[in-house]
Design a protein around this motif. Structure first.
Motif, mmCIF file in Angstrom:
data_model
loop_
_atom_site.group_PDB
_atom_site.id
_atom_site.type_symbol
_atom_site.label_atom_id
_atom_site.label_comp_id
_atom_site.label_asym_id
_atom_site.label_seq_id
_atom_site.Cartn_x
_atom_site.Cartn_y
_atom_site.Cartn_z
ATOM 1 N N ALA A 18 0.645 -5.522 -3.075
ATOM 2 C CA ALA A 18 -0.102 -5.255 -1.607
ATOM 3 C C ALA A 18 0.734 -4.625 -0.542
ATOM 4 O O ALA A 18 0.176 -3.547 0.030
ATOM 5 N N LEU A 19 1.941 -4.968 -0.452
ATOM 6 C CA LEU A 19 2.816 -4.307 0.500
ATOM 7 C C LEU A 19 2.961 -2.904 -0.029
ATOM 8 O O LEU A 19 3.050 -1.846 0.737
ATOM 9 N N LYS A 21 1.170 -0.887 -1.638
ATOM 10 C CA LYS A 21 -0.320 -0.073 -1.118
ATOM 11 C C LYS A 21 -0.216 0.243 0.504
ATOM 12 O O LYS A 21 -0.652 1.190 0.864
ATOM 13 N N TRP A 22 0.191 -0.826 1.200
ATOM 14 C CA TRP A 22 0.120 -0.647 2.513
ATOM 15 C C TRP A 22 1.124 0.221 2.907
ATOM 16 O O TRP A 22 0.980 1.148 4.048
ATOM 17 N N THR A 26 0.924 2.933 5.946
ATOM 18 C CA THR A 26 1.488 2.769 7.257
ATOM 19 C C THR A 26 2.277 3.910 7.858
ATOM 20 O O THR A 26 3.107 4.416 6.953
ATOM 21 N N GLY A 52 4.980 2.839 -3.085
ATOM 22 C CA GLY A 52 4.479 3.156 -1.807
ATOM 23 C C GLY A 52 5.569 3.902 -1.097
ATOM 24 O O GLY A 52 5.062 4.936 -0.244
ATOM 25 N N ASN A 56 5.731 6.999 1.951
ATOM 26 C CA ASN A 56 6.042 6.729 3.238
ATOM 27 C C ASN A 56 7.035 7.423 4.278
ATOM 28 O O ASN A 56 8.131 7.563 3.283
#
Length: 86
Positions: A18-19, A21-22, A26, A52, A56
Motif C-alpha cells: 500500500a505504501l 502504491k502511495w 505523493t 513506488g 517518486n
C-alpha cells in the motif's frame, strides 16, 4: 505530511504494498521510517516500496532496519533507485 514513522507497527507485506502504491502519487513525503522486526516487510515488501520509488521524486530518507531483507530485496531497491534520477 513530510515524515511518516511506522516503526514497530506490524505493517507487513500488505502495508508495504500500500505504501509503495502511495509513493507513486505523493510528492510531499521526505522521510519514511519502517524500522523494527514487527513490521516484517521482508524483501517482498521492500520490492513493493521500490516500485513506488521508481517514480517518486520527494523521498530523501528510507529506513527499514530489522526487517529481514535479503540480497534480493536490496537488489530490487538498487534497481529502482538506478531508474529514478530525481
Amino acid at each position: 505530511l513530510r515524515e511518516l514513522n511506522l516503526s514497530h507497527n506490524s505493517i507487513g507485506v500488505q502495508g508495504a504494498k500500500a505504501l509503495g502504491k502511495w509513493l507513486t502519487v505523493t510528492s510531499c513525503l521526505k522521510s519514511l521510517i519502517l524500522d523494527g522486526k514487527k513490521n516484517a516487510i521482508g524483501s517482498e515488501g521492500l520490492g513493493a516500496l521500490a516500485s513506488g520509488l521508481k517514480v517518486n521524486s520527494s523521498l530523501e530518507t528510507l529506513s527499514v532496519v530489522q526487517n529481514e531483507i535479503d540480497d534480493h530485496g536490496i537488489k530490487l531497491l538498487c534497481q529502482a533507485l538506478a531508474i529514478n534520477f530525481s
